[in-house]
Design a protein around this motif. Structure first.
Motif, PDB file in Angstrom:
ATOM      1  N   GLY A 171      -7.729  27.411  28.181  1.00  0.00           N
ATOM      2  CA  GLY A 171      -8.962  26.670  27.953  1.00  0.00           C
ATOM      3  C   GLY A 171      -8.877  25.838  26.690  1.00  0.00           C
ATOM      4  N   PRO A 172      -9.935  25.107  26.352  1.00  0.00           N
ATOM      5  CA  PRO A 172      -9.925  24.246  25.164  1.00  0.00           C
ATOM      6  C   PRO A 172      -9.827  25.059  23.881  1.00  0.00           C
ATOM      7  CG  PRO A 172     -12.127  24.401  26.094  1.00  0.00           C
ATOM      8  CD  PRO A 172     -11.213  25.046  27.077  1.00  0.00           C
ATOM      9  N   PHE A 173      -9.273  24.438  22.843  1.00  0.00           N
ATOM     10  CA  PHE A 173      -9.198  25.075  21.537  1.00  0.00           C
ATOM     11  C   PHE A 173     -10.616  25.222  20.987  1.00  0.00           C
ATOM     12  CE2 PHE A 173      -8.186  25.084  16.927  1.00  0.00           C
ATOM     13  CZ  PHE A 173      -7.278  26.133  16.927  1.00  0.00           C
ATOM     14  N   PRO A 174     -10.906  26.290  20.226  1.00  0.00           N
ATOM     15  CA  PRO A 174     -12.282  26.521  19.767  1.00  0.00           C
ATOM     16  C   PRO A 174     -12.858  25.411  18.887  1.00  0.00           C
ATOM     17  CG  PRO A 174     -10.956  28.505  19.509  1.00  0.00           C
ATOM     18  CD  PRO A 174     -10.018  27.415  19.892  1.00  0.00           C
ATOM     19  N   TYR A 175     -12.000  24.645  18.216  1.00  0.00           N
ATOM     20  CA  TYR A 175     -12.453  23.535  17.367  1.00  0.00           C
ATOM     21  C   TYR A 175     -11.791  22.250  17.850  1.00  0.00           C
ATOM     22  CZ  TYR A 175     -13.912  27.342  14.344  1.00  0.00           C
ATOM     23  OH  TYR A 175     -14.496  28.481  13.856  1.00  0.00           O
ATOM     24  N   ARG A 176     -12.551  21.163  17.848  1.00  0.00           N
ATOM     25  CA  ARG A 176     -11.995  19.890  18.294  1.00  0.00           C
ATOM     26  C   ARG A 176     -11.295  19.145  17.160  1.00  0.00           C
ATOM     27  NH1 ARG A 176     -16.032  16.144  21.049  1.00  0.00           N
ATOM     28  NH2 ARG A 176     -14.078  15.137  21.694  1.00  0.00           N
ATOM     29  N   LEU A 177     -11.502  19.596  15.902  1.00  0.00           N
ATOM     30  CA  LEU A 177     -10.872  18.929  14.767  1.00  0.00           C
ATOM     31  C   LEU A 177     -10.341  19.971  13.784  1.00  0.00           C
ATOM     32  CD1 LEU A 177     -10.189  16.449  13.066  1.00  0.00           C
ATOM     33  CD2 LEU A 177     -12.530  16.468  12.189  1.00  0.00           C
ATOM     34  N   ILE A 178      -9.079  19.807  13.387  1.00  0.00           N
ATOM     35  CA  ILE A 178      -8.442  20.637  12.371  1.00  0.00           C
ATOM     36  C   ILE A 178      -8.163  19.741  11.176  1.00  0.00           C
ATOM     37  CG2 ILE A 178      -6.469  22.088  11.798  1.00  0.00           C
ATOM     38  CD1 ILE A 178      -6.071  22.446  14.868  1.00  0.00           C
ATOM     39  N   ALA A 179      -8.789  20.042  10.040  1.00  0.00           N
ATOM     40  CA  ALA A 179      -8.596  19.256   8.821  1.00  0.00           C
ATOM     41  C   ALA A 179      -7.790  20.087   7.832  1.00  0.00           C
ATOM     42  CB  ALA A 179      -9.940  18.869   8.212  1.00  0.00           C
ATOM     43  N   ALA A 199      -3.211  20.803  19.557  1.00  0.00           N
ATOM     44  CA  ALA A 199      -3.410  19.441  20.051  1.00  0.00           C
ATOM     45  C   ALA A 199      -3.341  19.397  21.573  1.00  0.00           C
ATOM     46  CB  ALA A 199      -2.378  18.504  19.439  1.00  0.00           C
ATOM     47  N   ALA A 200      -2.418  20.183  22.142  1.00  0.00           N
ATOM     48  CA  ALA A 200      -2.303  20.243  23.600  1.00  0.00           C
ATOM     49  C   ALA A 200      -3.548  20.834  24.239  1.00  0.00           C
ATOM     50  CB  ALA A 200      -1.072  21.066  23.983  1.00  0.00           C
ATOM     51  N   ARG A 201      -4.320  21.571  23.462  1.00  0.00           N
ATOM     52  CA  ARG A 201      -5.564  22.159  23.949  1.00  0.00           C
ATOM     53  C   ARG A 201      -6.782  21.340  23.533  1.00  0.00           C
ATOM     54  NH1 ARG A 201      -4.605  27.990  24.004  1.00  0.00           N
ATOM     55  NH2 ARG A 201      -6.864  28.312  23.895  1.00  0.00           N
ATOM     56  N   GLY A 202      -6.548  20.102  23.034  1.00  0.00           N
ATOM     57  CA  GLY A 202      -7.659  19.183  22.791  1.00  0.00           C
ATOM     58  C   GLY A 202      -8.103  19.012  21.361  1.00  0.00           C
ATOM     59  N   ALA A 203      -7.397  19.596  20.392  1.00  0.00           N
ATOM     60  CA  ALA A 203      -7.801  19.497  18.985  1.00  0.00           C
ATOM     61  C   ALA A 203      -7.079  18.343  18.292  1.00  0.00           C
ATOM     62  CB  ALA A 203      -7.514  20.801  18.261  1.00  0.00           C
ATOM     63  N   ALA A 204      -7.824  17.548  17.534  1.00  0.00           N
ATOM     64  CA  ALA A 204      -7.225  16.508  16.696  1.00  0.00           C
ATOM     65  C   ALA A 204      -6.909  17.099  15.326  1.00  0.00           C
ATOM     66  CB  ALA A 204      -8.190  15.339  16.542  1.00  0.00           C
ATOM     67  N   HIS A 205      -5.922  16.534  14.669  1.00  0.00           N
ATOM     68  CA  HIS A 205      -5.543  16.977  13.322  1.00  0.00           C
ATOM     69  C   HIS A 205      -5.692  15.809  12.360  1.00  0.00           C
ATOM     70  CE1 HIS A 205      -2.118  18.091  10.334  1.00  0.00           C
ATOM     71  NE2 HIS A 205      -3.287  18.499   9.871  1.00  0.00           N
ATOM     72  N   ILE A 206      -6.423  16.026  11.261  1.00  0.00           N
ATOM     73  CA  ILE A 206      -6.553  15.022  10.216  1.00  0.00           C
ATOM     74  C   ILE A 206      -6.061  15.622   8.901  1.00  0.00           C
ATOM     75  CG2 ILE A 206      -8.145  13.647   8.811  1.00  0.00           C
ATOM     76  CD1 ILE A 206      -9.874  13.203  11.197  1.00  0.00           C
ATOM     77  N   VAL A 207      -5.110  14.961   8.278  1.00  0.00           N
ATOM     78  CA  VAL A 207      -4.661  15.337   6.939  1.00  0.00           C
ATOM     79  C   VAL A 207      -5.687  14.821   5.937  1.00  0.00           C
ATOM     80  CG1 VAL A 207      -2.953  14.796   5.156  1.00  0.00           C
ATOM     81  CG2 VAL A 207      -2.197  15.463   7.450  1.00  0.00           C
ATOM     82  N   VAL A 208      -6.089  15.667   4.993  1.00  0.00           N
ATOM     83  CA  VAL A 208      -7.064  15.287   3.973  1.00  0.00           C
ATOM     84  C   VAL A 208      -6.478  15.670   2.621  1.00  0.00           C
ATOM     85  CG1 VAL A 208      -9.462  15.439   3.231  1.00  0.00           C
ATOM     86  CG2 VAL A 208      -8.897  15.840   5.629  1.00  0.00           C
ATOM     87  N   THR A 209      -6.092  14.682   1.823  1.00  0.00           N
ATOM     88  CA  THR A 209      -5.340  14.952   0.606  1.00  0.00           C
ATOM     89  C   THR A 209      -5.912  14.225  -0.598  1.00  0.00           C
ATOM     90  OG1 THR A 209      -3.147  14.776  -0.428  1.00  0.00           O
ATOM     91  CG2 THR A 209      -3.717  13.096   1.195  1.00  0.00           C
ATOM     92  N   SER A 221     -17.502  15.702  14.890  1.00  0.00           N
ATOM     93  CA  SER A 221     -18.501  16.038  13.884  1.00  0.00           C
ATOM     94  C   SER A 221     -18.105  17.290  13.111  1.00  0.00           C
ATOM     95  CB  SER A 221     -19.864  16.273  14.553  1.00  0.00           C
ATOM     96  OG  SER A 221     -19.820  17.444  15.364  1.00  0.00           O
ATOM     97  N   SER A 222     -18.887  17.591  12.088  1.00  0.00           N
ATOM     98  CA  SER A 222     -18.593  18.754  11.245  1.00  0.00           C
ATOM     99  C   SER A 222     -18.675  20.061  12.028  1.00  0.00           C
ATOM    100  CB  SER A 222     -19.558  18.792  10.065  1.00  0.00           C
ATOM    101  OG  SER A 222     -20.900  18.908  10.513  1.00  0.00           O
ATOM    102  N   ARG A 223     -19.605  20.151  12.971  1.00  0.00           N
ATOM    103  CA  ARG A 223     -19.781  21.417  13.706  1.00  0.00           C
ATOM    104  C   ARG A 223     -18.615  21.719  14.644  1.00  0.00           C
ATOM    105  NH1 ARG A 223     -23.349  17.771  16.018  1.00  0.00           N
ATOM    106  NH2 ARG A 223     -23.043  17.369  18.252  1.00  0.00           N
ATOM    107  N   GLU A 224     -17.691  20.757  14.810  1.00  0.00           N
ATOM    108  CA  GLU A 224     -16.517  20.956  15.658  1.00  0.00           C
ATOM    109  C   GLU A 224     -15.236  21.120  14.832  1.00  0.00           C
ATOM    110  OE1 GLU A 224     -17.291  18.139  19.418  1.00  0.00           O
ATOM    111  OE2 GLU A 224     -17.544  17.103  17.496  1.00  0.00           O
ATOM    112  N   THR A 225     -15.391  21.332  13.524  1.00  0.00           N
ATOM    113  CA  THR A 225     -14.258  21.250  12.604  1.00  0.00           C
ATOM    114  C   THR A 225     -13.936  22.576  11.939  1.00  0.00           C
ATOM    115  OG1 THR A 225     -14.849  18.937  12.113  1.00  0.00           O
ATOM    116  CG2 THR A 225     -13.389  20.060  10.547  1.00  0.00           C
ATOM    117  N   ILE A 226     -12.638  22.875  11.836  1.00  0.00           N
ATOM    118  CA  ILE A 226     -12.130  23.939  10.980  1.00  0.00           C
ATOM    119  C   ILE A 226     -11.291  23.266   9.908  1.00  0.00           C
ATOM    120  CG2 ILE A 226     -10.130  24.352  12.498  1.00  0.00           C
ATOM    121  CD1 ILE A 226     -10.216  27.296  11.594  1.00  0.00           C
TER     122      ILE A 226
END
Length: 284
Positions: A18-26, A52-62, A225-230
């Protein structure tokens, strides 16, 4: 469709995750995604790929500005959005293009420096120029970070103001980082924002700027959005980002200020802390 166990089955009855629990990984870079040798482990990269294969995007924040980040992203073969300069820049790594940029008012910064020095005595200053190829200028006495990053030494501090800036780095000959950050914020916090991103890295930013601001801009570009982010981090400059995210994770090697406000503590950056947590979420 999804059955009562949460497993997704196609029309033929075969199972898929199934989908990853969060849609965005920062993720922060130094001390978080990167080990102390400035590389990301194969295990961490595999865990991010699996998410990512389960639908999560990754954003580097530095906290690093774009010129100090580009080579790391290239080594990681990272093609997504990166939030750089403590939120001042949103960078498209695939297109090698700065999408948004916020600069520090130089006259306001000089006034802030004067107010800080009236309380602490002389500070040592370096300046990060704005832009894709902006240079980092170091004023007299400023101690370099020892990471082999390109800098330009200036004999006169007045040279630091020669071009638009995204931030200043501050050091003190006597005060420690925590003491300097506290004193600088008390003296000039009505003019600029002060944060700390590492050893000898007390930073002066445009007022109100933070990693959370930059991440929110990048996330909106992806329709997230923030509510979809870890979010994962290790230093006080990561506090706004972890507060913005639905779930904020501090690395075991994190600064005490961040450890005190995180929702969860992962293993250290040298112990695949991100990978272990993501693997747990993938298994669940």
């Amino acid at each position: 469709m999804t059955d009562a166990t949460g497993v997704t089955r196609d029309s033929g009855g075969s199972e898929s995750a199934g989908p990853f629990p969060y849609r965005l990984i920062a993720t922060d870079l130094d001390g978080t995604l990167l080990r102390d040798d400035e590389t990301a482990s194969p295990r961490t990269r595999e865990a991010l790929d699996a998410a990512a294969a389960r639908g999560a995007a990754h954003i580097v924040v530095t906290g690093r500005s774009v010129p100090w980040t580009k080579h790391i992203l290239a080594d990681l073969d990272y093609k997504g959005l990166a939030v750089c300069g403590q939120g001042a820049q949103v960078y498209d790594a695939g297109a090698e293009r700065v999408l948004t940029s916020v600069t520090l008012d130089r006259r306001l910064a000089q006034l802030a420096i004067a107010k800080i020095e009236a309380e602490t005595g002389p500070v040592l200053v370096a300046a990060s120029q704005d832009g894709l190829d902006g240079e980092v200028l170091i004023g007299p006495g400023y101690r370099e970070q020892g990471k082999g990053l390109p800098v330009v030494a200036c004999a006169d501090r007045d040279e630091l103001w020669s071009a638009p800036l995204n931030k200043l780095y501050l050091q003190h000959r006597v005060l420690g980082d925590d003491e300097l950050a506290k004193a600088a914020s008390a003296a000039a916090g009505d003019l600029v924002s002060i944060t700390m991103s590492g050893q000898d890295l007390v930073e002066m930013l445009p007022l109100g700027l933070s990693k959370a601001k930059g991440l929110s801009i990048a996330a909106r570009r992806l329709g997230l959005s923030s509510r979809e982010t870890i979010a994962f981090g290790d230093m006080p400059n990561d506090i706004p980002m972890l507060a913005w995210a639905a779930h904020g994770v501090a690395m075991a090697n994190a600064h005490p200020e961040l450890l005190s406000v995180a929702d969860e503590i992962a293993g250290s950056n040298n112990e695949d802390g991100i990978a272990v947590l993501l693997e747990r979420l993938l298994a669940a």
